[in-house]
Scaffold this motif. Structure first.
Motif, PDB file in Angstrom:
ATOM      1  N   LEU A  49       0.815  -1.221   0.000  1.00 55.26           N
ATOM      2  CA  LEU A  49       0.000   0.000   0.000  1.00 55.26           C
ATOM      3  C   LEU A  49       0.847   1.269   0.000  1.00 55.26           C
ATOM      4  CD1 LEU A  49      -2.890   1.150   0.133  1.00 55.26           C
ATOM      5  CD2 LEU A  49      -2.626   1.184   2.613  1.00 55.26           C
ATOM      6  N   HIS A  50       1.912   1.280   0.776  1.00 53.82           N
ATOM      7  CA  HIS A  50       2.750   2.484   0.872  1.00 53.82           C
ATOM      8  C   HIS A  50       3.314   2.910  -0.484  1.00 53.82           C
ATOM      9  CE1 HIS A  50       5.558  -0.850   1.143  1.00 53.82           C
ATOM     10  NE2 HIS A  50       6.499  -0.028   0.736  1.00 53.82           N
ATOM     11  N   GLU A  51       3.465   1.963  -1.404  1.00 52.09           N
ATOM     12  CA  GLU A  51       3.967   2.293  -2.736  1.00 52.09           C
ATOM     13  C   GLU A  51       2.978   3.153  -3.515  1.00 52.09           C
ATOM     14  OE1 GLU A  51       4.913  -1.457  -4.543  1.00 52.09           O
ATOM     15  OE2 GLU A  51       6.407  -1.928  -3.010  1.00 52.09           O
ATOM     16  N   LEU A  52       1.730   3.141  -3.093  1.00 53.73           N
ATOM     17  CA  LEU A  52       0.698   3.933  -3.775  1.00 53.73           C
ATOM     18  C   LEU A  52       0.544   5.326  -3.151  1.00 53.73           C
ATOM     19  CD1 LEU A  52      -1.989   1.152  -4.302  1.00 53.73           C
ATOM     20  CD2 LEU A  52      -0.312   2.026  -5.947  1.00 53.73           C
ATOM     21  N   PHE A  53       1.491   5.681  -2.291  1.00 51.51           N
ATOM     22  CA  PHE A  53       1.484   7.002  -1.664  1.00 51.51           C
ATOM     23  C   PHE A  53       2.812   7.708  -1.900  1.00 51.51           C
ATOM     24  CE2 PHE A  53      -1.951   4.913   0.537  1.00 51.51           C
ATOM     25  CZ  PHE A  53      -2.862   5.932   0.749  1.00 51.51           C
ATOM     26  N   PRO A  54       3.205   7.879  -3.182  1.00 51.52           N
ATOM     27  CA  PRO A  54       4.442   8.633  -3.409  1.00 51.52           C
ATOM     28  C   PRO A  54       4.254  10.074  -2.939  1.00 51.52           C
ATOM     29  CG  PRO A  54       3.307   8.265  -5.482  1.00 51.52           C
ATOM     30  CD  PRO A  54       2.556   7.496  -4.428  1.00 51.52           C
ATOM     31  N   LYS A  55       5.319  10.646  -2.451  1.00 56.96           N
ATOM     32  CA  LYS A  55       5.264  12.008  -1.899  1.00 56.96           C
ATOM     33  C   LYS A  55       4.581  12.961  -2.877  1.00 56.96           C
ATOM     34  CE  LYS A  55       7.894  14.675   1.195  1.00 56.96           C
ATOM     35  NZ  LYS A  55       8.771  14.337   2.244  1.00 56.96           N
ATOM     36  N   GLY A  56       3.626  13.714  -2.354  1.00 55.78           N
ATOM     37  CA  GLY A  56       2.954  14.725  -3.149  1.00 55.78           C
ATOM     38  C   GLY A  56       1.808  14.216  -4.005  1.00 55.78           C
ATOM     39  N   SER A  57       1.410  12.958  -3.846  1.00 54.89           N
ATOM     40  CA  SER A  57       0.327  12.435  -4.688  1.00 54.89           C
ATOM     41  C   SER A  57      -1.023  12.817  -4.080  1.00 54.89           C
ATOM     42  CB  SER A  57       0.457  10.923  -4.872  1.00 54.89           C
ATOM     43  OG  SER A  57       0.434  10.264  -3.623  1.00 54.89           O
ATOM     44  N   LEU A  58      -1.286  14.092  -4.164  1.00 51.41           N
ATOM     45  CA  LEU A  58      -2.543  14.648  -3.665  1.00 51.41           C
ATOM     46  C   LEU A  58      -3.298  15.293  -4.810  1.00 51.41           C
ATOM     47  CD1 LEU A  58      -1.357  16.404  -0.387  1.00 51.41           C
ATOM     48  CD2 LEU A  58      -2.850  14.423  -0.556  1.00 51.41           C
ATOM     49  N   ALA A  59      -4.574  15.311  -4.669  1.00 53.52           N
ATOM     50  CA  ALA A  59      -5.447  15.996  -5.609  1.00 53.52           C
ATOM     51  C   ALA A  59      -6.750  16.247  -4.873  1.00 53.52           C
ATOM     52  CB  ALA A  59      -5.693  15.152  -6.860  1.00 53.52           C
ATOM     53  N   GLU A  60      -7.574  17.073  -5.434  1.00 59.08           N
ATOM     54  CA  GLU A  60      -8.859  17.389  -4.793  1.00 59.08           C
ATOM     55  C   GLU A  60      -9.648  16.105  -4.524  1.00 59.08           C
ATOM     56  OE1 GLU A  60     -12.917  19.762  -5.916  1.00 59.08           O
ATOM     57  OE2 GLU A  60     -11.033  20.576  -6.663  1.00 59.08           O
ATOM     58  N   LYS A  61      -9.575  15.161  -5.450  1.00 62.00           N
ATOM     59  CA  LYS A  61     -10.332  13.914  -5.353  1.00 62.00           C
ATOM     60  C   LYS A  61      -9.761  12.964  -4.285  1.00 62.00           C
ATOM     61  CE  LYS A  61     -11.805  10.164  -8.362  1.00 62.00           C
ATOM     62  NZ  LYS A  61     -11.691   9.573  -9.678  1.00 62.00           N
ATOM     63  N   SER A  62      -8.512  13.163  -3.917  1.00 61.44           N
ATOM     64  CA  SER A  62      -7.849  12.271  -2.964  1.00 61.44           C
ATOM     65  C   SER A  62      -8.361  12.502  -1.545  1.00 61.44           C
ATOM     66  CB  SER A  62      -6.337  12.518  -2.991  1.00 61.44           C
ATOM     67  OG  SER A  62      -5.705  11.762  -1.986  1.00 61.44           O
ATOM     68  N   GLU A  63      -8.509  11.402  -0.809  1.00 65.89           N
ATOM     69  CA  GLU A  63      -8.903  11.495   0.588  1.00 65.89           C
ATOM     70  C   GLU A  63      -7.682  11.473   1.502  1.00 65.89           C
ATOM     71  OE1 GLU A  63     -11.939   8.580   1.519  1.00 65.89           O
ATOM     72  OE2 GLU A  63     -13.056   9.097  -0.290  1.00 65.89           O
ATOM     73  N   ALA A  64      -6.502  11.322   0.917  1.00 67.67           N
ATOM     74  CA  ALA A  64      -5.261  11.273   1.698  1.00 67.67           C
ATOM     75  C   ALA A  64      -4.962  12.650   2.283  1.00 67.67           C
ATOM     76  CB  ALA A  64      -4.102  10.825   0.813  1.00 67.67           C
ATOM     77  N   HIS A  65      -4.573  12.656   3.549  1.00 67.85           N
ATOM     78  CA  HIS A  65      -4.186  13.902   4.218  1.00 67.85           C
ATOM     79  C   HIS A  65      -2.673  14.080   4.078  1.00 67.85           C
ATOM     80  CE1 HIS A  65      -3.518  16.826   7.392  1.00 67.85           C
ATOM     81  NE2 HIS A  65      -4.782  17.147   7.220  1.00 67.85           N
ATOM     82  N   PRO A  66      -2.199  15.295   3.910  1.00 68.57           N
ATOM     83  CA  PRO A  66      -0.759  15.530   3.760  1.00 68.57           C
ATOM     84  C   PRO A  66       0.083  15.017   4.932  1.00 68.57           C
ATOM     85  CG  PRO A  66      -1.994  17.532   3.233  1.00 68.57           C
ATOM     86  CD  PRO A  66      -2.984  16.527   3.749  1.00 68.57           C
ATOM     87  N   ASN A 109      -7.025  10.021   6.798  1.00 68.75           N
ATOM     88  CA  ASN A 109      -8.041  10.166   5.762  1.00 68.75           C
ATOM     89  C   ASN A 109      -8.796  11.466   6.026  1.00 68.75           C
ATOM     90  OD1 ASN A 109     -10.894   9.920   4.751  1.00 68.75           O
ATOM     91  ND2 ASN A 109     -10.037   8.092   3.804  1.00 68.75           N
ATOM     92  N   LYS A 110      -8.751  12.384   5.068  1.00 71.72           N
ATOM     93  CA  LYS A 110      -9.352  13.714   5.261  1.00 71.72           C
ATOM     94  C   LYS A 110     -10.816  13.646   5.675  1.00 71.72           C
ATOM     95  CE  LYS A 110      -8.058  15.337   1.213  1.00 71.72           C
ATOM     96  NZ  LYS A 110      -7.735  16.184   0.053  1.00 71.72           N
TER      97      LYS A 110
END
Length: 156
Positions: A73-90, A148-149
């Motif tokens: 799973l961590h491989e799917l969180f490269p640094k800066g992979s954010l977008a409006e649609k993403s629920e990932a928190h910085p 998760n935002k």
């Protein structure tokens, strides 16, 4: 003046063209991780239904599926992979070790659930299903409430 305006436009256009693949990559990785999370959620729901039926084979298979998907799973969180649609928190990237700890907890819990199902140990299956939790509880919720935002704990 005209020449510098043309140079500025060219530089801006070149920058935009360079960013397109980067933005496309971010969207692609976000979609992949959302697919992994959706699959894990589906597997968790199938496990809960299988518990009621004492369908240990399904519990075992779906727990293994969760463990395997969490391993990378961590491989799917490269640094800066954010977008409006993403629920990932910085905070994922500033608290990477904590994020990885949650990942390991999910893997360990899924593996313990798989082992309990393999031995048809109802009591341990119940303990591990509770430990796995869901979006707001257990191993899954621990990460979601931290990173998760949509689900993060609100701090006063």
């Amino acid at each position: 003046m005209k020449k510098s305006l043309l140079s500025a436009r060219s530089a801006l256009m070149a920058t935009c063209l360079l960013l397109i693949p980067v933005l496309g990559f971010a969207q692609d990785v976000i979609m992949k991780r959302q697919d992994v999370m959706d699959s894990a959620d589906d597997a968790n729901k199938a496990i809960r239904a299988a518990v009621k039926q004492k369908d240990y084979a399904t519990i075992e298979d779906r727990a293994q599926e969760i463990a395997e998907s969490m391993r990378t799973l961590h491989e799917l969180f490269p640094k800066g992979s954010l977008a409006e649609k993403s629920e990932a928190h910085p905070d994922i990237w500033s608290k990477w070790d904590e994020f990885r700890k949650h990942q390991r907890t999910a893997i360990e819990t899924a593996e313990a659930l798989r082992k309990a199902a393999a031995t048809k140990d109802d009591a341990q299956v119940a303990v591990q299903v509770k430990a796995m939790g869901g979006m707001r509880t257990g191993a899954c919720g621990g990460c979601h409430l931290s990173f998760n935002k949509k689900r993060m704990k609100k701090t006063p």
